[in-house]
Enzyme design. Structure first.
Site, PDB file in Angstrom:
ATOM      1  N   ASP A 222       0.816  -1.208   0.000  1.00 26.41           N
ATOM      2  CA  ASP A 222       0.000   0.000   0.000  1.00 26.41           C
ATOM      3  C   ASP A 222       0.858   1.270   0.000  1.00 26.41           C
ATOM      4  OD1 ASP A 222      -2.760   1.191   0.537  1.00 26.41           O
ATOM      5  OD2 ASP A 222      -1.593   2.071   2.175  1.00 26.41           O
TER       6      ASP A 222
ATOM      7  N   GLU B 249       1.190  -0.544  -4.953  1.00 28.20           N
ATOM      8  CA  GLU B 249       0.228   0.518  -5.214  1.00 28.20           C
ATOM      9  C   GLU B 249       0.951   1.859  -5.185  1.00 28.20           C
ATOM     10  OE1 GLU B 249      -3.602   2.865  -3.544  1.00 28.20           O
ATOM     11  OE2 GLU B 249      -1.705   2.703  -2.486  1.00 28.20           O
TER      12      GLU B 249
HETATM   13  C1  NOJ Z   1      -4.386   3.253  -0.551  1.00 28.03           C
HETATM   14  C2  NOJ Z   1      -5.571   2.405  -0.248  1.00 28.03           C
HETATM   15  O1  NOJ Z   1      -5.950   1.717  -1.405  1.00 28.03           O
HETATM   16  C3  NOJ Z   1      -6.643   3.331   0.265  1.00 28.03           C
HETATM   17  O2  NOJ Z   1      -7.873   2.678   0.393  1.00 28.03           O
HETATM   18  C4  NOJ Z   1      -6.175   3.907   1.570  1.00 28.03           C
HETATM   19  O3  NOJ Z   1      -7.094   4.867   2.008  1.00 28.03           O
HETATM   20  C5  NOJ Z   1      -4.806   4.561   1.424  1.00 28.03           C
HETATM   21  N1  NOJ Z   1      -3.880   3.797   0.661  1.00 28.03           N
HETATM   22  C6  NOJ Z   1      -4.177   4.768   2.769  1.00 28.03           C
HETATM   23  O4  NOJ Z   1      -3.694   3.570   3.278  1.00 28.03           O
END
Ligand code: NOJ
Length: 589
Positions: free
Chosen positions: A236, A304
């Protein structure tokens, strides 16, 4: 299996099957190759655990619910899933605020339930990827509580700064950095009398990776879950992990006058810092070593990061050739294209990724996720099949968000009172609607019974989209044609060698229609043609293919005038608005 065990296993197998040594070695090489490359043509199905299946009637999805639905993946042809966070969390950001990285959120079950999920998935041939959230923990994590109290060993677990006080006595944060969810990225803590950095909600303090103890703690957590049998991690917000050590102000972007908006700054000091890349390389080493020492399929990393293309590409491999993740997510279909895009926009966007991707790496295509509106809501309900055709016939990895195989739609009419997504709640009862991520997170629509078969409880954590009466899996299984059946056919079709290894060409045939071509000598050609306009189109593909006389329709969408098996004339292919067609020429398995 480590090398030693491979040899012992191989020799034993050899004794029983009377293979020659060279056959044995070849067999071992094949197994190893499969272990190393299993992910390269995979369809990763994203499960939002809170919304997939509730097993205990509390209106919230859970691990046992997922386990009870694993057969669905076998039936659909899915062999790998990734789960949004399932760890203990106060749920300020629905699991992206973790208060214990080694415990399961009680609403979702127990560690024993998790082990059961992994074991059942393994028995069914399904790999499980977990979401790893390294940038920030919850403010309820014991690390943060200890850090607030300046407990020895924890003082610098987070990024703490004094800020300044103006002549008028107003407190001012250390710099102009802005949170992704708007407003200052600095939060004052009364007890420690310092600001902490938080790039997301205030319940998500940023960890300090310049402290080696933080890195060690995170490495240990990765090993902990690897030991429980996961096939890898979705990482993430990886490009937020490090920030400029000097805490310099970010320059204004000039694109908006709203100084609370993250768009108002150019994020040159808070995103994609050189150390982010080094950290990814470090975790790659960790996963590679783990795989080598423990055998079995390569444990992988998918990242991500919403970033510019060139910055993203260095996460695959840096300019010196140091390996990073197996892949950073390609969000092009989400962030750069929409229902107004032309055929040229699609081709350009697809080609861009392939052109910039460093040699030897694998492309990936993300069609949806829990942070963005669904396909049916971004491209229109009519385009659902065409978008799945596109996704499944492109080279490399496909990523499907749960429910997209049914064409589930956003439920945008959730009231402010029912809204739970924090940034939407913070936006107030007028603006929440278009900010909220709840509409794309509603429960999976399994059937037309109570709560769409998601829960035995009539009240669920987010309301079920009222369209579930018609739009659900059971109805789509019963229908002669359905989005689900198209999706299922595409997954079978995807196993063709030409789609796994074939060359790739894309071409805009007009402003409204584009085509993808996959070719492999001896295995035929697959052509995907997509009309991205709201008008009927006729196209001529004679110039795009070599043997235009044997075009056979392999997959058609739900409302197509065509039928599977139909022969087409290359000079006169008719497509309805937003129709997609998958066509084969002399294809062999
Ligand atoms: C990316 C995640 O996909 C999202 O849902 C989240 O709010 C943020 N990162 C913070 O962790």
């Amino acid at each position: 299996m480590g090398l030693r065990w491979c040899l012992i296993f191989g020799l034993t197998l050899g004794l029983f099957t009377s293979w020659t040594l060279s056959e044995l070695i070849k067999h071992q090489q094949r197994v190893q190759e499969e272990f190393n490359n299993w992910w390269r043509h995979e369809v990763f199905y994203q499960i939002y655990p809170r919304s997939f299946q509730d097993s205990n009637g509390d209106g919230i999805g859970d691990l046992n619910g997922i386990t009870s639905r694993l057969q669905y993946f076998v039936d659909t042809g899915i062999t790998a899933v990734w789960l949004n966070p399932i760890f203990q969390s106060p749920m300020a950001d629905f699991g992206y605020d973790i208060s214990d990285y080694r415990a399961i959120q009680p609403e979702y079950g127990t560690l024993a339930d998790f082990d059961q999920l992994i074991a059942t998935a393994k028995a069914l041939g399904i790999k499980v990827i977990l979401d790893f959230v390294p940038n920030h923990s919850s403010d309820k994590h014991e690390w943060f509580i200890k850090s607030v109290a300046r407990e020895p060993g924890y003082e610098d677990f987070y990024i703490w700064e004094n800020g300044t006080v103006t002549e008028d006595g107003d407190r001012v944060p250390p710099n102009n950095w802005i949170s992704v969810f708007s407003g200052s990225a600095w939060e004052w803590n009364e007890e420690r009398e310092q600001y902490y950095l938080r790039q997301f909600t205030k319940g998500q303090p940023d960890l300090n990776y310049r402290n080696p103890a933080v890195l060690q703690a995170m490495d240990d957590i990765l090993i902990y879950w690897l030991n429980r049998g996961v096939a890898g991690f979705r990482i993430d917000a990886v490009n937020y992990i490090y920030e400029d050590e000097e805490l310099r102000d970010e320059p204004l972007s000039g694109t908006t006058s709203d100084l609370n908006s993250p768009d108002s700054l150019e994020h040159i000091y808070t995103r994609n810092q050189p150390e982010d890349y080094t950290l990814v390389q470090h975790w790659r080493q960790l996963l590679d070593n783990y795989s080598a020492n423990n055998g079995g399929p390569l444990r992988i990393m998918m990242l991500e990061a919403y970033a510019d293309l060139k910055l993203l590409m260095d996460y695959y491999e840096d300019p010196q050739g140091v390996q990073g993740a197996q892949f950073p997510f390609n969000f092009g279909f989400i962030t750069e294209l929409n229902e107004n895009s032309t055929a040229q926009d699609f081709v350009f966007n697809i080609e861009k990724w392939l052109i910039y991707m460093p040699v030897g790496h694998t492309a990936n295509w993300v069609m949806g996720n829990h942070d963005n509106p669904r396909v049916a809501s971004r491209y229109g309900a009519k385009a659902v099949d065409a978008m799945n055709m596109l996704l499944m016939t492109l080279p490399g990895i496909a990523i499907t968000y749960y429910g997209e195989e049914l064409g589930m739609e956003d439920y945008r009419d959730i009231s402010y009172e029912q809204t739970v997504d924090q940034p939407a709640c913070d936006a107030g009862d007028v603006d929440y609607k278009w900010i909220s991520r709840d509409p794309e997170r509603t429960p999976m629509q399994w059937n037309d019974e109570k709560s769409a078969g998601f829960s035995s409880n009539a009240s669920t954590w987010l309301p079920v989209n009222p369209n579930y009466q018609e739009l659900n899996l059971r109805a789509q299984l019963r229908a002669t044609r359905s989005h689900y059946k198209v999706y299922q056919s595409l997954l079978k079709f995807r196993k063709l060698r030409v789609l796994q290894e074939g060359s790739f060409t894309a071409k805009a045939l007009s402003r409204q229609v584009f085509a993808l071509k996959r070719e492999l000598k001896g295995y035929g050609t697959v052509l995907t043609i997509i009309n991205v306009s709201n008008r009927t189109q006729q196209v001529d593909v004679s110039d795009f293919i070599h043997l235009p006389n044997r075009l056979t329709l392999a997959v058609v969408g739900v409302s197509s005038q065509h039928r599977e098996g139909e022969r087409l004339k290359p000079a006169e292919i008719n497509l309805a608005p937003y129709e997609g067609l998958v066509i084969t020429l002399k294809v062999h398995k």
